[in-house]
Motif scaffolding. Structure first.
Motif, mmCIF file in Angstrom:
data_model
loop_
_atom_site.group_PDB
_atom_site.id
_atom_site.type_symbol
_atom_site.label_atom_id
_atom_site.label_comp_id
_atom_site.label_asym_id
_atom_site.label_seq_id
_atom_site.Cartn_x
_atom_site.Cartn_y
_atom_site.Cartn_z
ATOM 1 N N CYS A 139 1.143 6.090 -42.650
ATOM 2 C CA CYS A 139 1.133 7.455 -43.188
ATOM 3 C C CYS A 139 2.528 8.069 -43.137
ATOM 4 C CB CYS A 139 0.156 8.324 -42.409
ATOM 5 S SG CYS A 139 -1.532 7.695 -42.474
ATOM 6 N N LYS A 152 -5.164 8.494 -47.626
ATOM 7 C CA LYS A 152 -3.984 8.905 -46.859
ATOM 8 C C LYS A 152 -2.786 9.139 -47.783
ATOM 9 C CE LYS A 152 -5.877 8.202 -42.755
ATOM 10 N NZ LYS A 152 -6.111 9.256 -41.799
ATOM 11 N N PHE A 153 -2.808 8.500 -48.946
ATOM 12 C CA PHE A 153 -1.681 8.592 -49.886
ATOM 13 C C PHE A 153 -1.965 9.650 -50.951
ATOM 14 C CE2 PHE A 153 -0.276 3.870 -49.257
ATOM 15 C CZ PHE A 153 0.080 4.151 -47.945
ATOM 16 N N GLN A 154 -2.012 10.920 -50.541
ATOM 17 C CA GLN A 154 -2.320 12.006 -51.472
ATOM 18 C C GLN A 154 -1.195 12.176 -52.495
ATOM 19 O OE1 GLN A 154 -5.209 13.979 -51.607
ATOM 20 N NE2 GLN A 154 -5.946 12.421 -50.231
ATOM 21 N N LYS A 175 -5.884 4.844 -49.713
ATOM 22 C CA LYS A 175 -5.605 5.784 -50.813
ATOM 23 C C LYS A 175 -5.855 7.238 -50.405
ATOM 24 C CE LYS A 175 -6.109 5.511 -55.006
ATOM 25 N NZ LYS A 175 -6.860 5.618 -56.225
ATOM 26 N N LYS A 177 7.442 9.826 -50.130
ATOM 27 C CA LYS A 177 6.980 10.847 -51.070
ATOM 28 C C LYS A 177 7.896 12.073 -51.054
ATOM 29 C CE LYS A 177 3.096 13.903 -51.679
ATOM 30 N NZ LYS A 177 1.804 14.320 -51.185
ATOM 31 N N PHE A 237 1.285 2.708 -56.121
ATOM 32 C CA PHE A 237 0.486 2.049 -55.092
ATOM 33 C C PHE A 237 -0.050 0.753 -55.681
ATOM 34 C CE2 PHE A 237 -3.834 1.264 -53.427
ATOM 35 C CZ PHE A 237 -3.505 0.995 -52.105
ATOM 36 N N ILE A 296 -0.482 10.231 -55.258
ATOM 37 C CA ILE A 296 0.057 9.054 -55.966
ATOM 38 C C ILE A 296 -0.504 9.066 -57.383
ATOM 39 C CG2 ILE A 296 -0.097 6.545 -56.149
ATOM 40 C CD1 ILE A 296 1.218 6.449 -53.690
ATOM 41 N N PHE A 298 4.646 6.608 -45.914
ATOM 42 C CA PHE A 298 4.259 7.201 -47.191
ATOM 43 C C PHE A 298 4.866 8.590 -47.327
ATOM 44 C CE2 PHE A 298 1.327 10.207 -49.301
ATOM 45 C CZ PHE A 298 1.563 9.798 -50.599
ATOM 46 N N TYR A 299 4.755 9.407 -46.284
ATOM 47 C CA TYR A 299 5.279 10.766 -46.328
ATOM 48 C C TYR A 299 6.795 10.748 -46.570
ATOM 49 C CZ TYR A 299 6.399 15.547 -45.125
ATOM 50 O OH TYR A 299 6.868 16.826 -45.181
ATOM 51 N N GLU A 315 -1.401 3.676 -59.922
ATOM 52 C CA GLU A 315 -2.023 2.646 -59.106
ATOM 53 C C GLU A 315 -2.101 1.379 -59.932
ATOM 54 O OE1 GLU A 315 -6.406 1.700 -57.438
ATOM 55 O OE2 GLU A 315 -5.823 3.798 -57.442
ATOM 56 N N LEU A 330 3.622 0.019 -51.439
ATOM 57 C CA LEU A 330 4.164 1.205 -52.096
ATOM 58 C C LEU A 330 5.501 0.794 -52.686
ATOM 59 C CD1 LEU A 330 3.614 4.117 -49.563
ATOM 60 C CD2 LEU A 330 2.593 3.907 -51.829
#
Length: 164
Positions: free
Chosen positions: A11, A126-128, A124, A18, A100, A130, A14-15, A133, A83
């Motif tokens: 997470c 957790k990956f707000q 997915k 992002k 993703f 995206i 990803f953050y 895909e 990612l």
């Protein structure tokens, strides 16, 4: 709905990918261009696969074609999540957007394909945010034309600096 958890580090990565903070050139070099995630040995948690990342600072230094390098990092006979920070151009602008990937090659064991497919929603969630895909079942699904299609179809004129 497999009950698989997502590690906090996944997470965090990803953050960081992002939220592109305006940062120093040194910090930008350490930013991740691509990261691959796998299931832990006990199959209960999605974790970062050790050594499977490309840093922005590696591009043009040790990595000439980041997307090709990314594809080569994927295992031939097992599934993964990934990612990828895609750089592409449309006729109007240059863009960078996260993609993703669910990598489920034909040669992967059926059990592996099933657990990765059933755990995809966990990662997915957790990956707000995206937008793109891609499920790839072999290297043929990971060519520039297929990726450009996912990023914006005929509007995309270049991907990672190469014409599509």
């Amino acid at each position: 709905a497999s009950g698989v958890q997502v590690a906090d580090e996944v997470c965090r990565i990803f953050y960081d990918m992002k939220v592109r903070k305006c940062s120093t050139p040194e910090e930008i070099k350490k930013r991740k261009k691509a990261v691959i995630f796998c299931l832990s040995p006990d199959k209960k948690c999605i974790i970062v696969e050790e050594g499977k990342e490309i840093l922005v600072g590696d591009v043009g230094v040790t990595v000439t074609d980041p997307f090709k390098h990314f594809v080569q990092m994927l295992p031939e006979k097992d599934c993964r999540y990934a990612l990828y920070d895609a750089s592409f151009e449309t006729r109007e602008s240059k863009k960078e957007e996260l993609m993703f990937f669910l990598w489920a090659p034909e040669q992967a064991p059926l059990k592996s394909k099933m657990i990765y497919a059933s755990s995809k929603d966990a990662i997915k969630k957790k990956f707000q945010g995206i937008k793109h895909e891609c499920q790839a079942n072999g290297p043929e699904d990971l060519n520039r034309a297929c990726i450009a299609e996912k990023l914006g179809g005929s509007l995309v004129v270049a991907f990672e600096g190469s014409p599509v």
